[in-house]
Write a protein that holds these residues in place. Structure first.
Motif, short mmCIF file in Angstrom:
data_model
loop_
_atom_site.label_atom_id
_atom_site.label_comp_id
_atom_site.label_asym_id
_atom_site.label_seq_id
_atom_site.Cartn_x
_atom_site.Cartn_y
_atom_site.Cartn_z
N LYS A 182 42.76 79.68 71.92
CA LYS A 182 41.59 80.04 71.14
C LYS A 182 41.18 78.81 70.33
CE LYS A 182 42.46 84.96 70.81
NZ LYS A 182 42.49 86.12 69.93
N PRO A 183 39.90 78.68 70.00
CA PRO A 183 39.44 77.49 69.29
C PRO A 183 40.16 77.19 67.98
CG PRO A 183 37.58 78.68 70.17
CD PRO A 183 38.80 79.54 70.40
N LEU A 184 40.66 78.20 67.29
CA LEU A 184 41.34 77.97 66.02
C LEU A 184 42.87 77.96 66.16
CD1 LEU A 184 39.04 80.20 63.80
CD2 LEU A 184 39.08 77.70 63.87
N ALA A 185 43.37 77.90 67.39
CA ALA A 185 44.82 77.97 67.63
C ALA A 185 45.59 76.87 66.92
CB ALA A 185 45.10 77.91 69.14
N ASN A 186 45.03 75.68 66.80
CA ASN A 186 45.72 74.56 66.16
C ASN A 186 45.29 74.36 64.71
OD1 ASN A 186 46.94 74.05 68.62
ND2 ASN A 186 45.46 72.49 69.22
N CYS A 187 44.65 75.36 64.13
CA CYS A 187 44.03 75.18 62.81
C CYS A 187 44.70 75.93 61.68
CB CYS A 187 42.56 75.59 62.90
SG CYS A 187 41.59 74.60 64.04
N GLY A 188 45.97 76.17 61.79
CA GLY A 188 46.67 76.85 60.72
C GLY A 188 46.40 78.34 60.72
N LYS A 189 47.00 79.02 59.81
CA LYS A 189 46.87 80.47 59.71
C LYS A 189 46.01 80.81 58.50
CE LYS A 189 49.68 81.29 63.10
NZ LYS A 189 49.14 81.60 64.38
N ALA A 190 44.78 81.17 58.76
CA ALA A 190 43.87 81.58 57.69
C ALA A 190 43.08 82.78 58.15
CB ALA A 190 42.94 80.43 57.32
N GLU A 191 42.53 83.47 57.20
CA GLU A 191 41.68 84.62 57.50
C GLU A 191 40.20 84.27 57.37
OE1 GLU A 191 44.40 88.20 55.85
OE2 GLU A 191 43.90 86.60 54.42
N ALA A 192 39.92 83.15 56.72
CA ALA A 192 38.54 82.70 56.55
C ALA A 192 38.51 81.18 56.69
CB ALA A 192 38.01 83.12 55.19
N TYR A 193 37.58 80.70 57.47
CA TYR A 193 37.37 79.26 57.65
C TYR A 193 35.95 78.94 57.23
CZ TYR A 193 41.55 79.35 60.58
OH TYR A 193 42.82 79.52 61.05
N SER A 194 35.77 77.90 56.46
CA SER A 194 34.42 77.49 56.06
C SER A 194 34.28 75.99 56.25
CB SER A 194 34.13 77.88 54.62
OG SER A 194 35.01 77.24 53.72
N GLN A 195 33.07 75.58 56.47
CA GLN A 195 32.71 74.20 56.78
C GLN A 195 33.62 73.64 57.87
OE1 GLN A 195 32.17 71.42 53.57
NE2 GLN A 195 31.56 69.81 54.97
N LEU A 196 33.35 74.08 59.07
CA LEU A 196 34.15 73.67 60.22
C LEU A 196 33.80 72.28 60.73
CD1 LEU A 196 34.08 77.00 62.27
CD2 LEU A 196 35.92 76.13 60.81
N ASP A 197 32.68 71.76 60.27
CA ASP A 197 32.23 70.48 60.83
C ASP A 197 32.90 69.28 60.19
OD1 ASP A 197 30.38 69.34 58.54
OD2 ASP A 197 29.90 71.47 58.75
N ASN A 198 32.68 68.17 60.83
CA ASN A 198 33.04 66.87 60.29
C ASN A 198 31.73 66.09 60.29
OD1 ASN A 198 34.31 64.61 59.44
ND2 ASN A 198 35.56 64.31 61.26
N GLY A 199 30.78 66.62 59.52
CA GLY A 199 29.39 66.19 59.55
C GLY A 199 29.15 64.70 59.46
N SER A 200 29.93 64.00 58.67
CA SER A 200 29.69 62.57 58.52
C SER A 200 30.00 61.82 59.81
CB SER A 200 30.53 62.01 57.37
OG SER A 200 31.90 62.18 57.64
N HIS A 201 30.68 62.47 60.74
CA HIS A 201 31.00 61.84 62.02
C HIS A 201 30.24 62.48 63.17
CE1 HIS A 201 34.22 60.62 59.38
NE2 HIS A 201 34.58 59.70 60.23
N GLY A 202 29.28 63.36 62.84
CA GLY A 202 28.46 64.00 63.87
C GLY A 202 29.20 65.00 64.73
N ASN A 203 30.29 65.57 64.22
CA ASN A 203 31.09 66.52 64.98
C ASN A 203 30.86 67.91 64.41
OD1 ASN A 203 32.99 67.85 66.47
ND2 ASN A 203 34.73 66.65 65.79
#
Length: 90
Positions: free
Chosen positions: A35-56
């Motif tokens: 799943k897309p969040l599989a490597n992203c720790g254990k959270a119930e809410a994710y905010s600001q998923l981007d890395n905007g300054s790098h265009g991602n």
């Protein structure tokens, strides 16, 4: 906001030195049914998923995989003045 409501949350960083954008990218690229969040720790809410300054912007690039992987998720779309947003990235 989320922590005040009792939710474990991640904002921009999904680890001590890992942007959420990068862990989403690595989860999707690894494949294996991750799943897309599989490597992203254990959270119930994710905010600001981007890395905007790098265009991602994984919330755009992997939107289909995110929606398919988390069918009961609630997505919040916030609006921001475009000029203010642009200046925050530059």
């Amino acid at each position: 906001f989320f922590a005040c409501a009792g939710y474990r949350s991640m904002h921009y960083r999904c680890g001590p030195s890992v942007a959420c954008a990068e862990c989403i990218r690595s989860s999707v690229e690894e494949g294996k049914g991750n799943k897309p969040l599989a490597n992203c720790g254990k959270a119930e809410a994710y905010s600001q998923l981007d890395n905007g300054s790098h265009g991602n912007f994984p919330q755009v690039q992997y939107l289909e995989q995110i929606v398919e992987s988390y069918p009961n998720a609630t997505f919040l779309l916030t609006f921001r003045n475009v000029s203010n947003w642009y200046h925050s990235l530059t």
